[in-house]
Write an enzyme that holds these catalytic residues in place. Structure first.
Site, PDB file in Angstrom:
ATOM      1  N   GLY A   1     -21.763  -4.373   0.570  1.00 37.37           N
ATOM      2  CA  GLY A   1     -20.680  -4.244   1.370  1.00 37.37           C
ATOM      3  C   GLY A   1     -20.758  -3.187   2.532  1.00 37.37           C
TER       4      GLY A   1
ATOM      5  N   ASP B   1     -15.530   1.738  -1.921  1.00 36.20           N
ATOM      6  CA  ASP B   1     -15.075   1.975  -3.355  1.00 36.20           C
ATOM      7  C   ASP B   1     -15.261   3.537  -4.184  1.00 36.20           C
ATOM      8  OD1 ASP B   1     -14.908  -0.801  -3.075  1.00 36.20           O
ATOM      9  OD2 ASP B   1     -16.492  -1.202  -4.541  1.00 36.20           O
TER      10      ASP B   1
ATOM     11  N   ARG C   1       7.489  -9.022  -2.289  1.00 34.66           N
ATOM     12  CA  ARG C   1       6.349  -9.663  -1.493  1.00 34.66           C
ATOM     13  C   ARG C   1       5.047  -9.104  -1.828  1.00 34.66           C
ATOM     14  NH1 ARG C   1      10.389 -11.952  -0.618  1.00 34.66           N
ATOM     15  NH2 ARG C   1      11.111 -12.641   1.446  1.00 34.66           N
TER      16      ARG C   1
ATOM     17  N   ARG D   1     -20.072   8.287  33.950  1.00 28.96           N
ATOM     18  CA  ARG D   1     -18.883   9.467  33.930  1.00 28.96           C
ATOM     19  C   ARG D   1     -18.776  10.369  32.931  1.00 28.96           C
ATOM     20  NH1 ARG D   1     -13.073   7.541  35.751  1.00 28.96           N
ATOM     21  NH2 ARG D   1     -13.976   7.848  37.643  1.00 28.96           N
TER      22      ARG D   1
ATOM     23  N   MET E   1      -0.593  16.920  21.597  1.00 31.17           N
ATOM     24  CA  MET E   1      -0.650  15.666  20.869  1.00 31.17           C
ATOM     25  C   MET E   1      -1.526  15.719  19.681  1.00 31.17           C
ATOM     26  SD  MET E   1      -2.942  13.080  23.130  1.00 31.17           S
ATOM     27  CE  MET E   1      -2.422  13.583  24.621  1.00 31.17           C
TER      28      MET E   1
ATOM     29  N   GLN F   1      -1.231  18.176  17.495  1.00 28.94           N
ATOM     30  CA  GLN F   1      -0.585  18.691  16.256  1.00 28.94           C
ATOM     31  C   GLN F   1       0.361  17.762  15.720  1.00 28.94           C
ATOM     32  OE1 GLN F   1       2.350  21.933  16.698  1.00 28.94           O
ATOM     33  NE2 GLN F   1       0.395  23.202  17.179  1.00 28.94           N
TER      34      GLN F   1
HETATM   35  N1  LIG Z   1     -29.701  -4.110 -10.763  1.00 25.24           N
HETATM   36  C1  LIG Z   1     -30.106  -4.097  -9.838  1.00 25.24           C
HETATM   37  N2  LIG Z   1     -31.375  -4.509  -9.468  1.00 25.24           N
HETATM   38  C2  LIG Z   1     -31.815  -4.898  -8.356  1.00 25.24           C
HETATM   39  N3  LIG Z   1     -31.030  -4.956  -7.062  1.00 25.24           N
HETATM   40  C3  LIG Z   1     -29.929  -4.683  -7.122  1.00 25.24           C
HETATM   41  C4  LIG Z   1     -29.325  -4.557  -8.500  1.00 25.24           C
HETATM   42  N4  LIG Z   1     -27.961  -4.264  -8.141  1.00 25.24           N
HETATM   43  C5  LIG Z   1     -27.953  -4.467  -7.076  1.00 25.24           C
HETATM   44  N5  LIG Z   1     -29.205  -4.773  -6.348  1.00 25.24           N
HETATM   45  C6  LIG Z   1     -29.185  -5.247  -4.938  1.00 25.24           C
HETATM   46  O1  LIG Z   1     -28.400  -4.353  -4.087  1.00 25.24           O
HETATM   47  C7  LIG Z   1     -27.576  -5.252  -3.236  1.00 25.24           C
HETATM   48  C8  LIG Z   1     -26.039  -4.644  -3.249  1.00 25.24           C
HETATM   49  O2  LIG Z   1     -25.351  -4.554  -4.317  1.00 25.24           O
HETATM   50  P1  LIG Z   1     -23.902  -4.658  -4.735  1.00 25.24           P
HETATM   51  O3  LIG Z   1     -23.846  -6.044  -4.096  1.00 25.24           O
HETATM   52  O4  LIG Z   1     -23.761  -4.322  -6.072  1.00 25.24           O
HETATM   53  O5  LIG Z   1     -23.170  -3.845  -3.477  1.00 25.24           O
HETATM   54  P2  LIG Z   1     -23.140  -2.127  -3.421  1.00 25.24           P
HETATM   55  O6  LIG Z   1     -24.489  -1.731  -3.057  1.00 25.24           O
HETATM   56  O7  LIG Z   1     -22.733  -1.771  -4.770  1.00 25.24           O
HETATM   57  O8  LIG Z   1     -22.074  -1.954  -2.341  1.00 25.24           O
HETATM   58  P3  LIG Z   1     -20.553  -2.308  -2.556  1.00 25.24           P
HETATM   59  O9  LIG Z   1     -20.209  -2.393  -3.907  1.00 25.24           O
HETATM   60  O10 LIG Z   1     -20.077  -1.026  -1.800  1.00 25.24           O
HETATM   61  O11 LIG Z   1     -20.200  -3.621  -1.826  1.00 25.24           O
HETATM   62  C9  LIG Z   1     -27.583  -6.622  -4.014  1.00 25.24           C
HETATM   63  O12 LIG Z   1     -27.216  -7.668  -3.601  1.00 25.24           O
HETATM   64  C10 LIG Z   1     -28.956  -6.655  -4.680  1.00 25.24           C
HETATM   65  O13 LIG Z   1     -29.804  -6.996  -3.456  1.00 25.24           O
HETATM   66  O1  LIG Z   2     -17.375  -8.428   1.306  1.00 22.51           O
HETATM   67  P1  LIG Z   2     -17.453  -9.300  -0.105  1.00 22.51           P
HETATM   68  O2  LIG Z   2     -18.661  -9.680  -0.346  1.00 22.51           O
HETATM   69  O3  LIG Z   2     -16.295 -10.297  -0.310  1.00 22.51           O
HETATM   70  O4  LIG Z   2     -17.136  -7.902  -1.202  1.00 22.51           O
HETATM   71  C1  LIG Z   2     -15.915  -7.400  -1.700  1.00 22.51           C
HETATM   72  C2  LIG Z   2     -16.325  -6.326  -2.548  1.00 22.51           C
HETATM   73  O5  LIG Z   2     -16.934  -5.443  -1.478  1.00 22.51           O
HETATM   74  C3  LIG Z   2     -16.280  -4.256  -1.765  1.00 22.51           C
HETATM   75  O6  LIG Z   2     -15.214  -4.138  -0.393  1.00 22.51           O
HETATM   76  C4  LIG Z   2     -17.053  -2.929  -1.563  1.00 22.51           C
HETATM   77  O7  LIG Z   2     -17.767  -2.948  -3.006  1.00 22.51           O
HETATM   78  C5  LIG Z   2     -15.328  -4.219  -2.844  1.00 22.51           C
HETATM   79  O8  LIG Z   2     -14.254  -3.301  -2.930  1.00 22.51           O
HETATM   80  C6  LIG Z   2     -14.968  -5.743  -2.880  1.00 22.51           C
HETATM   81  O9  LIG Z   2     -14.650  -6.012  -4.025  1.00 22.51           O
HETATM   82 MG   LIG Z   3     -20.708  -1.522  -5.490  1.00 17.51          MG
END
Ligand SMILES: Nc1ncnc2c1ncn2[C@@H]1O[C@H](COP(=O)(O)OP(=O)(O)OP(=O)(O)O)[C@@H](O)[C@H]1O
Ligand SMILES: O=P(O)(O)OC[C@H]1O[C@](O)(CO)[C@@H](O)[C@@H]1O
Ligand SMILES: [Mg+2]
Length: 788
Positions: free
Chosen positions: A27, A168, A294, A575, A671, A673
């Site tokens: 992400g 996260d 809500r 600028r 601004m 502060q």
């Molecule tokens: N155990 C693993 N082995 C190989 N590749 C991995 C593994 N875990 C994650 N990856 C690679 O890293 C990519 C990103 O991992 P993931 O989707 O868990 O996000 P992240 O790096 O944890 O970031 P975030 O959680 O902030 O979105 C995966 O799509 C995959 O390509």
């Molecule tokens: O953007 P995506 O692939 O929907 O993933 C959402 C996830 O990615 C994060 O924003 C970062 O790991 C999580 O908090 C959330 O669960």
């Molecule tokens: Mg992650």
């Protein structure tokens, strides 16, 4: 600890034969661009080749155009932008060995064996695996004749440095991941906005926040917004949570509260593993309490928007360090994660971080909740303790006798001295509630020393401080007046209210005032009480701490304004903006806002500059403009120089830039502060005040006689609570005297001065940058009780 004592420098152009590639994965998160920029620019500064790998691991697997050489201009004007300009992806292919084989081949074909991975826990876990498999991948590539044995030999070591970029904050081994602070900004902006409509309609809002497997955003968001109830992974509620939730909300309403905020982390569960969704919570509230409830799902809003100043600076420091760590790597060095430990950039073994992160997941899967919290680190644990304490409706019975009097109850007071700063109210709220929780009585002194002398003092109750966390300014009122010459009147009031411990929250004047009072202990027995100062000023000019409460908010205000000012010249204009910041003689705001805003120069009092330096900078700006840069940003601290005033610098740039660029001047003024306190300041104020209550109680206990008279004489009973090299520290005020430049009202040593060369390097000036990163273990990192 394996910290390096010697200064370490890598000279400009010293790494000409090397190269590296940088990519962003998982992400996206705000600040990734700033990290990419710093990594690229530091590499160019050192003379090495640098590549982008676009679209994360997918680009590595696909190769082709996804791997491109980067240059200085490819990372221009991106520091303030959210997301990642080089693209990110979740890549299924890389999870398979076949995909990693392709990725390895693509790297070898371009001679890349140095990688900077910017991503979350998943991306770094993948990187760890890739590195572990590297030699077997090369064996396989040789076997199927994709690469030669010469290539295998030449590229037999893969060096990896990780930067944790994820909102996260779920990766063990760093206090804050790049993006988390900004996500918290988005969360508190949303909750603050919702609170006003919730108040009007007496509604309960259930906010769902992100963090797939980690409750950090929900927890710290909850702390920063006074949420009434939170659901997080690490502390799942028992299956009877509906009863507890309803009794908490009902009691709050009966105490006069007009709104409730409940935060649910996405993926939250109860102790039996049943999911708890925002819908479930709403249903319970609707049915049992008949509240008007809500739901707001914040979703990807949290991953959007411009990065906060903290994330930009963090990313600049981490990105530069990543490049340096790669340049220093040898065949025996282990892959590291560059992370933040307190305020120190550190290098932690990637493998240890991954193992510990996996251990948290395991502990949660096995329902060992206490272990999960511990493994997340001391700072997470402390946040949780503080949250639980601050949201209790009533202090625990065991702290009070049958008449409701605190068993160990003391009489404490809190006041401000100096200018207002954001976070002061959060600190007072936390101080009041922590003290009441213990059984103490707390007095709020209005309007500083003058208010105290006038007897403008009142007891503060639990609900008197409701809603204070998110408010800027200082509700207690503050003045700059120092105690000197008014000791007798002050002593009389302290006696009248039988004050046994005093907290002063404010800027340089607070520190100064506390010192003056402590100095008079021999003359006034009423001053022989423990006294503690929480430094709180946007200027960040108080000795004994690396950060003052409020300086993060001030910095964010300046950074945002600089973004807007620069944007005003978008289009065809060339600028240069000359912007004057506050800070007295302290150049913190100018320097850090310069780093966060990608400024071309930041003039400050602490670093002398001559007309020659100014001239050089003007020519430098002119040459950048000739190369295609269209906007320039120059910051100047208000007291940088008596004669080279902001107006002078503006005129100099205007005159010398004639025909090349136009120039405009902005004096930001007060601004800086104002505003709404940032999550960092809310959290810092809350935690610091909690520590002060504990400290005051301990000092009183150690120095009280049978008649309840407190007699604190030793220097360590008049202190300032600061953040010093990775830790909170109470420093005796007398020890700080030698560290203080009282004329200019600044500390003699200021940590952030070491970031100035980085500012210059990232703005294409020549400079010598001393590396920050020391090597530590993941245990050492997680044991720090940092501000995060
Ligand atoms: N155990 C693993 N082995 C190989 N590749 C991995 C593994 N875990 C994650 N990856 C690679 O890293 C990519 C990103 O991992 P993931 O989707 O868990 O996000 P992240 O790096 O944890 O970031 P975030 O959680 O902030 O979105 C995966 O799509 C995959 O390509
Ligand atoms: O953007 P995506 O692939 O929907 O993933 C959402 C996830 O990615 C994060 O924003 C970062 O790991 C999580 O908090 C959330 O669960
Ligand atoms: Mg992650």
């Amino acid at each position: 600890m394996n910290s390096e004592i010697n200064q370490r420098f890598l000279a400009r152009g010293s790494q000409k034969d090397k190269g590296l590639a940088v990519f962003t994965s998982g992400g996206d998160s705000q600040g990734m661009n700033a990290a990419v920029r710093a990594c690229v620019r530091m590499a160019i500064y050192l003379g090495c080749k640098v590549y982008f790998i676009r679209e994360g691991y997918q680009g590595m697997v696909d190769g082709g155009d996804c791997i491109q050489e980067a240059n200085w201009a490819s990372v221009s004007s991106i520091i303030h932008r959210g997301g990642t300009i080089i693209g990110s992806a979740r890549c299924q292919d890389f999870r398979e060995r076949q995909g990693r084989l392709k990725a390895a081949n693509n790297l070898i074909q371009r001679g890349i064996t140095n990688l900077v991975v910017i991503g979350g826990d998943g991306s770094l876990t993948g990187a760890n695996l890739f590195r572990q498999e590297w030699s077997s991948l090369l064996d396989e590539l040789v076997k199927n004749k994709t690469i030669t044995t010469e290539q295998q030999e030449k590229f037999n070591v893969l060096h990896i440095v990780g930067l944790v970029g994820s909102i996260d904050n779920d990766f063990c081994g760093t206090d804050m991941t790049i993006g988390t602070d900004t996500a918290l900004h988005r969360i508190i902006e949303a909750i603050d906005a919702i609170s006003s409509t919730a108040y009007s309609h007496q509604r309960t809002f259930i906010m769902e926040v992100m963090g797939r497997h980690c409750g950090y955003l929900a927890l710290v968001g909850g702390l920063a917004c006074e949420a009434d109830f939170i659901f997080i992974h690490e502390m799942p509620p028992k299956v009877d949570w509906p009863d507890r939730l309803c009794s908490q909300l009902a009691q709050e309403r009966s105490a006069g509260q007009r709104l409730n905020i409940v935060i649910v982390a996405e993926g939250a569960m109860d102790r039996e593993g049943h999911p708890i969704t925002a819908e479930d919570v709403k249903k319970v509230i609707d049915e049992r309490l008949k509240h008007d409830a809500r739901i707001t799902v914040l979703g990807h809003v949290q991953r959007g928007g411009n990065p906060s100043a903290f994330d930009r600076i963090l990313a600049c420091r981490m990105g530069a360090e990543a490049t340096l760590a790669l340049m220093e790597a040898t065949k025996d060095s282990v892959p590291v994660v560059i992370s933040l430990d307190g305020n120190q950039a550190v290098r932690v073994p990637l493998m240890e971080c991954v193992e510990r992160t996996q251990a948290v997941a395991k502990a949660m899967a096995e329902k060992r909740w206490a272990d999960a919290v511990k493994l997340r680190g001391r700072s997470f644990e402390r946040n949780l303790e503080t949250y639980k304490m601050l949201t209790r409706l009533k202090p625990p019975k065991e702290n009070f006798d049958a008449d409701g009097k605190g068993i160990e109850g003391y009489r404490l007071a809190v006041m401000h001295i100096g200018a207002p700063a954001c976070g002061m109210n959060a600190a007072v709220r936390s101080f009041v509630r922590n003290a009441i929780y213990r059984g103490d009585v707390v007095y709020g002194i209005n309007d500083g020393v003058e208010g105290l002398i006038a007897g403008n003092v009142r007891e503060l109750g639990w609900s008197d401080v409701s809603g204070w966390v998110g408010q800027g300014g200082a509700y207690l009122g503050t003045k700059r007046t120092l105690p000197e010459g008014k000791f007798k009147e002050i002593a009389a009031r302290l006696k009248e209210f039988k004050i046994q411990g005093l907290l002063i929250i404010g800027g340089f004047e607070s520190y100064h005032a506390a010192g003056q009072i402590a100095d008079q202990r021999d003359n006034y027995p009423q001053f022989c009480i423990p006294i503690v100062v929480i430094p709180s000023t946007i200027s960040n000019n108080v000795p004994g701490t690396e950060f003052s409460l409020g300086c993060d908010t001030g910095l964010n205000e300046i950074t945002e304004i600089c973004d807007r000012i620069r944007q005003s010249a978008q289009g065809t204009k060339r600028r240069v903006f000359v912007i004057e910041t506050m800070g007295g003689y302290c150049g913190y705001l100018a320097t850090l806002a310069g780093l966060a805003g990608g400024a071309d120069a930041a003039y400050i009092y602490e670093e002398k500059f001559s007309i020659k330096d100014l001239q050089q900078d003007v020519y430098h700006m002119a040459s950048k403009m000739a190369e295609g840069v269209s906007r320039g940003l120059i910051l100047r601290n208000e007291k940088a120089s008596e004669n080279y005033s902001t107006d002078f610098i503006y005129r100099l740039y205007s005159e010398e830039g004639k025909g090349l660029f136009t120039c405009r001047m902005n004096i930001l003024g007060h601004m800086q502060q104002g505003g709404s306190p940032t999550p960092f300041d809310r959290n810092m104020g809350t935690k610091m005040a909690a520590k002060c209550v504990d400290w005051l109680a301990a000092q009183i206990k150690a120095n009280i006689d049978a008649n309840g008279v407190v007699n604190c004489k030793s220097p360590d009973t008049a202190t300032l609570l600061g953040i010093v090299s990775r830790q909170y520290r109470f420093s005796p005020l007398v020890d700080l005297i030698a560290e203080t430049n009282f004329d200019q009202r600044i500390p003699k040593k200021q940590w952030w001065l070491r970031l100035r060369p980085l500012l210059r390097i990232l703005a294409k000036h020549d400079s010598a940058y001393e590396e920050e990163g020391m090597y530590i273990t993941v245990e050492e990192e997680c044991d720090t009780d940092a501000v995060a």
